[in-house]
Design an enzyme around this catalytic site. Structure first.
Site, PDB file in Angstrom:
ATOM      1  N   LYS A 173       1.074  -1.800   0.162  1.00  0.00           N
ATOM      2  CA  LYS A 173       0.178  -0.049  -0.025  1.00  0.00           C
ATOM      3  C   LYS A 173       0.924   1.341  -0.070  1.00  0.00           C
ATOM      4  CE  LYS A 173      -1.898   2.502   2.963  1.00  0.00           C
ATOM      5  NZ  LYS A 173      -1.936   3.912   2.437  1.00  0.00           N
ATOM      6  N   ASN A 228       3.747   7.799  13.594  1.00  0.00           N
ATOM      7  CA  ASN A 228       3.911   7.918  14.966  1.00  0.00           C
ATOM      8  C   ASN A 228       2.467   7.209  16.228  1.00  0.00           C
ATOM      9  OD1 ASN A 228       5.014   7.128  18.338  1.00  0.00           O
ATOM     10  ND2 ASN A 228       6.256   7.746  17.444  1.00  0.00           N
ATOM     11  N   VAL A 230       0.408   5.777  13.662  1.00  0.00           N
ATOM     12  CA  VAL A 230      -0.884   5.268  12.616  1.00  0.00           C
ATOM     13  C   VAL A 230      -0.238   3.253  13.433  1.00  0.00           C
ATOM     14  CG1 VAL A 230      -0.871   4.120  11.064  1.00  0.00           C
ATOM     15  CG2 VAL A 230      -1.520   6.083  11.338  1.00  0.00           C
ATOM     16  N   GLU A 248       8.729   1.996  11.378  1.00  0.00           N
ATOM     17  CA  GLU A 248      10.058   3.472  11.482  1.00  0.00           C
ATOM     18  C   GLU A 248       8.735   4.455  11.769  1.00  0.00           C
ATOM     19  OE1 GLU A 248      11.626   6.376  10.897  1.00  0.00           O
ATOM     20  OE2 GLU A 248      11.669   6.277   9.265  1.00  0.00           O
ATOM     21  N   CYS A 282      12.443  12.011   7.440  1.00  0.00           N
ATOM     22  CA  CYS A 282      11.537  10.996   9.170  1.00  0.00           C
ATOM     23  C   CYS A 282      13.334  11.573   9.232  1.00  0.00           C
ATOM     24  CB  CYS A 282      12.237   9.416   9.671  1.00  0.00           C
ATOM     25  SG  CYS A 282      11.253   9.495   8.813  1.00  0.00           S
ATOM     26  N   GLU A 383       7.922  16.190  16.676  1.00  0.00           N
ATOM     27  CA  GLU A 383       8.383  15.759  15.233  1.00  0.00           C
ATOM     28  C   GLU A 383       7.200  17.323  13.948  1.00  0.00           C
ATOM     29  OE1 GLU A 383       7.673  12.692  12.736  1.00  0.00           O
ATOM     30  OE2 GLU A 383       9.789  13.295  12.151  1.00  0.00           O
TER      31      GLU A 383
HETATM   32  C1  UN1 Z   1      13.405   9.149   5.556  1.00  0.00           C
HETATM   33  O1  UN1 Z   1      13.125  10.376   5.602  1.00  0.00           O
HETATM   34  O2  UN1 Z   1      12.083   8.255   6.296  1.00  0.00           O
HETATM   35  O3  UN1 Z   1      18.703   8.721   5.576  1.00  0.00           O
HETATM   36  C2  UN1 Z   1      13.998   8.199   5.212  1.00  0.00           C
HETATM   37  C3  UN1 Z   1      18.460   9.593   4.232  1.00  0.00           C
HETATM   38  C4  UN1 Z   1      17.799   9.291   3.254  1.00  0.00           C
HETATM   39  C5  UN1 Z   1      16.350   8.197   3.563  1.00  0.00           C
HETATM   40  C6  UN1 Z   1      15.414   9.457   4.101  1.00  0.00           C
HETATM   41  N1  UN1 Z   1      18.361   8.236   2.956  1.00  0.00           N
HETATM   42  O4  UN1 Z   1      18.177  11.311   4.820  1.00  0.00           O
END
Ligand code: UN1
Length: 494
Positions: A173, A228, A230, A248, A282, A383
């Site tokens: 998905k 987070n 979800v 993650e 992230c 975040e």
């Molecule tokens: C993400 O933001 O979930 O390390 C991935 C990094 C990239 C991947 C980010 N290679 O910033």
């Protein structure tokens, strides 16, 4: 761009769902695609197809499974520019970064294809004579992957490639905001000759499609990257079903700038990791923990560097910061600016939604710098997922480490220092899954484990050889060639 009406990819066929929704280019507001809003019945069909094909796929020797991934990697390489432009159109990230993301996917294809000739197991001495003990990785069956809009192709490759090379079948998905990368990758799998049903793409919402996946008894693994809230719900649901789940769920990543840091380098590191991808990673840096001795000088240089950040449509030459994904993303950032001001942090630059002229249609936010933040403020804890960074002054190395670790997340961290003792001390003490020295918080490479501690996840890792742990089960095998029944753990009278 010619508008695309996308379909689900189930059992190797392109099929419609009952309903559709529109997808927009965040830089221009222009509609670029229509995507299916699938129902539980579509998930059921995809899972049934995956289940049928997985049995045969698991019997294909791993080096042959890997051949398909080599082809996938080659096709991605051929189409790199095409994919990158589409990625910028649907996600907004600037073209240079889109190329980088597609490259991550290509790297992952060749890296995981190599695993087809390894997939190492272990041999271990047995307790008894004339007995052989070994353990091997076995595929799990049908696995589900749920991928986010901020890295719509790279994260899909981190999850689907190890799953496939290990002999599983996948139901995927993708995020509804960025379906074009999923459509393109599915087409590449098809062109590379992946047997029908080994990967299935079901577009739709988390509430309907994601939920159906989480509750489907034939799906044995859920690999999720996203929010987070979800992620925690998925973990709770999977826990009750004894379903394996890999999560993650973001970060609150910091760059530490010590008093002996190369300040120009630190500024470059912060600019790139805080404002690249408009902070929608992230791994984005959203806190700078600065030693008070260099704070003023660091801020002066950072403000100067921020002036050079051109904002606009990432397809245009020279643009450094693209749009925010959508209106909701923009509003969330605006809310945090207000929160930061109310909490007493000092706004040094930015802080506004861009409107007028070339910004009338898309979702643009100015790169923003707060200073004199304290670690307990919400802007330093939560975040934001936008181009907003807060400086937190500290008095010592020990305090810097404490502030870095004083958040609920643990994805990435970074320290700028010239002192080798501090480098190794920081490596040991920073409580994050990824640690950088003299580099920003972004830019993880695909052959290393990606993931974090605490609220970032649940101990699993995406990418790296460690990704195989998510998609395989260890099987212990004992072969007794003594010709008699030897009983383990039983004392034998001489
Ligand atoms: C993400 O933001 O979930 O390390 C991935 C990094 C990239 C991947 C980010 N290679 O910033």
């Amino acid at each position: 761009m010619e508008e695309k009406v996308l379909q689900n990819y189930i059992a190797g066929e392109w099929v419609d769902a009952e309903n559709r929704t529109s997808v927009f280019n965040p830089a221009t507001g222009e509609e670029i695609a229509q995507v299916p809003l699938s129902e539980k019945i579509d998930v059921d069909e995809a899972v049934a197809a995956a289940k049928r094909s997985q049995k045969k796929w698991a019997l294909v020797p791993a080096p042959q499974r890997a051949e398909i991934l080599y082809r996938v990697g080659s096709l991605m390489k051929e189409k790199k520019e095409h994919l990158s432009r589409l990625l910028t159109m649907e996600n907004g990230k600037v073209l240079e970064e889109a190329r980088g993301e597609v490259q991550e996917g290509i790297d992952m294809a060749f890296y995981m294809a190599g695993e087809g000739r390894r997939l190492f197991g272990q041999t271990t001495p047995a307790e008894l004579p004339d007995k052989f003990a070994m353990s091997e990785r076995a595929p799990i069956g049908v696995v589900a992957i749920i991928t986010p809009w901020n890295f719509p192709i790279a994260i899909a490759t981190w999850k689907s490639f190890p799953a496939i090379v290990a002999g599983n079948a996948v139901v995927w998905k993708p995020a509804t905001e960025t379906p074009i990368m999923a459509y393109e990758l599915a087409k590449i799998f098809e062109d590379a000759g992946l047997p029908k049903g080994v990967i299935n793409v079901v577009f739709g919402t988390g509430r309907t499609v994601g939920d159906a996946m989480v509750h489907h008894e034939d799906i044995r693994v859920i690999s999720f990257t996203g929010s987070n809230e979800v992620g925690r719900n998925i973990a709770a649901d999977c826990g009750r079903q004894l379903k394996k789940v890999s999560l993650e769920m973001g970060g609150k990543n910091a760059v530490i700038v010590m008093d002996d840091a190369d300040l120009d380098l630190a500024v470059e590191g912060v600019v790139w990791s805080a404002f690249g991808t408009s902070g929608q990673r992230c791994t984005a840096c959203s806190r700078v923990i600065v030693h008070e001795a260099v704070k003023e000088e660091f801020e002066t240089r950072l403000l100067k560097a921020m002036k050079g950040l051109t904002i606009g449509d990432g397809l245009q030459e020279g643009i450094k910061v693209g749009p925010i994904i959508n209106q909701a993303g923009l509003e969330k950032i605006e809310r945090y600016i207000e929160i930061g001001k109310e909490e007493g942090a000092k706004l040094l630059a930015g802080g506004r939604v861009l409107t007028g002229n070339s910004y009338t249609k898309g979702y643009y936010f100015e790169p923003t710098l707060f200073t004199d933040a304290t670690s307990s403020m919400r802007i330093a804890q939560e975040e934001i997922f936008g181009p907003v960074v807060s400086v937190i002054p500290v008095k010592s190395f020990a305090e810097a480490i404490e502030v870095n670790n004083g958040v609920a997340y643990g994805l990435s961290s970074s320290i700028f220092t010239q002192d080798v003792n501090r480098v190794f001390q920081a490596k040991q003490d920073l409580d994050t899954g990824i640690v950088y020295v003299n580099a920003g918080t972004t830019g993880a490479e695909i052959h290393l484990p990606f993931g974090g501690t605490k609220g970032t996840g649940n101990g699993h890792r995406d990418s790296g050889v460690q990704a195989l742990d998510v998609f395989t089960e260890w099987k212990a095998v004992y072969v007794d060639y003594s010709g008699k029944l030897q009983r383990a753990q039983i004392d034998v009278e001489e």
